[in-house]
Enzyme design. Structure first.
Site, mmCIF file in Angstrom:
data_model
loop_
_atom_site.group_PDB
_atom_site.id
_atom_site.type_symbol
_atom_site.label_atom_id
_atom_site.label_comp_id
_atom_site.label_asym_id
_atom_site.label_seq_id
_atom_site.Cartn_x
_atom_site.Cartn_y
_atom_site.Cartn_z
ATOM 1 N N ASP A 82 2.840 -5.733 5.630
ATOM 2 C CA ASP A 82 1.664 -5.484 7.129
ATOM 3 C C ASP A 82 0.496 -5.990 6.733
ATOM 4 O OD1 ASP A 82 1.173 -4.696 9.448
ATOM 5 O OD2 ASP A 82 0.462 -2.634 8.722
ATOM 6 N N LEU A 83 0.414 -7.227 6.437
ATOM 7 C CA LEU A 83 -0.785 -8.110 6.088
ATOM 8 C C LEU A 83 -1.329 -8.349 7.303
ATOM 9 C CD1 LEU A 83 0.579 -10.628 3.282
ATOM 10 C CD2 LEU A 83 -1.029 -8.706 3.006
#
Length: 228
Positions: free
Chosen positions: A154-155
């Site tokens: 979940d960058l």
């Protein structure tokens, strides 16, 4: 807090509430150093998505990976953890980043955040030298994660904490996976930063997929807004 944590920390202001639980500002007793205290209660999906640690038993995905990555530079440090039967796991983390402030034009109120998006909201698109320095730091940290067979999952700008020296720490490991192991049983990423393969539920090489998310972060730093 549990008795063990209450002896060391004071619970202060509530910062956020979500499907994962609640996040508070806290103080370490004796030094008054600020910390982040997170109650990982979560919804049914989060409860089902725990990972077994041979020593500590079943842990929330985020806690499991923060413990595993505790000696990795560029990752927010998990300082303490305990379990409350009625509230789930309690995680105490270092307070990283600087407070960035901007006026929300829709709600007409001052907003505060410690992440990269807060920095962008305060200053608009970043100068090349600052964007380059921050992005290089993000890339270095992601490389260290990949070298350990770990993919963040979940960058995004909200998960990159930045201080006033433009030093970076990555946070929020609730969607993180190990290479060759199944990921969360539910969509845990952020659509605007996720590649088409993830949105179509056709995951392939996670390292390549994270390149897409990194590209969206880079675009947002240079343009002041997300690409779409």
């Amino acid at each position: 807090l549990t008795p063990a944590l209450d002896a060391k920390y004071t619970l202060c202001t509530e910062l956020a509430v979500g499907g994962f639980g609640k996040v508070y500002m806290g103080l370490r007793k004796g030094t008054d150093a600020q910390v982040i205290i997170k109650f990982v209660q979560g919804n049914d999906d989060v409860e089902k998505d725990r990972i077994h640690d041979p020593v500590l038993g079943w842990l929330p995905r985020e806690a499991y990976f923060m413990l595993r990555l505790s000696n990795v530079s560029g990752v927010v440090h998990l300082m303490d953890m305990d379990y409350l039967p009625e509230k789930g796991h309690v995680m105490v983390m270092e307070l990283a980043g600087t407070e960035w402030r901007w006026m929300d034009p829709r709600k007409k109120q001052l907003r505060v955040a410690r992440d990269l998006m807060g920095l962008i909201k305060q200053y608009g698109r970043l100068e090349h030298r600052h964007a380059h320095y921050i992005f290089r730091s993000i890339i270095d940290t992601v490389y260290r994660l990949h070298a350990r067979g770990v993919h963040h999952g979940d960058l995004k700008c909200l998960n990159v904490l930045v201080n006033d020296r433009f030093e970076v720490k990555i946070c929020d490991f609730g969607a993180t996976t190990e290479k060759g192991q199944p990921g969360p049983s539910y969509f845990a990423g952020t659509r605007i930063f996720s590649p088409p393969e993830v949105l179509l539920n056709a995951r392939k090489d996670s390292e390549l997929l994270e390149s897409w998310s990194l590209g969206v972060i880079l675009y947002t730093m240079y343009h002041g807004v997300a690409p779409y």
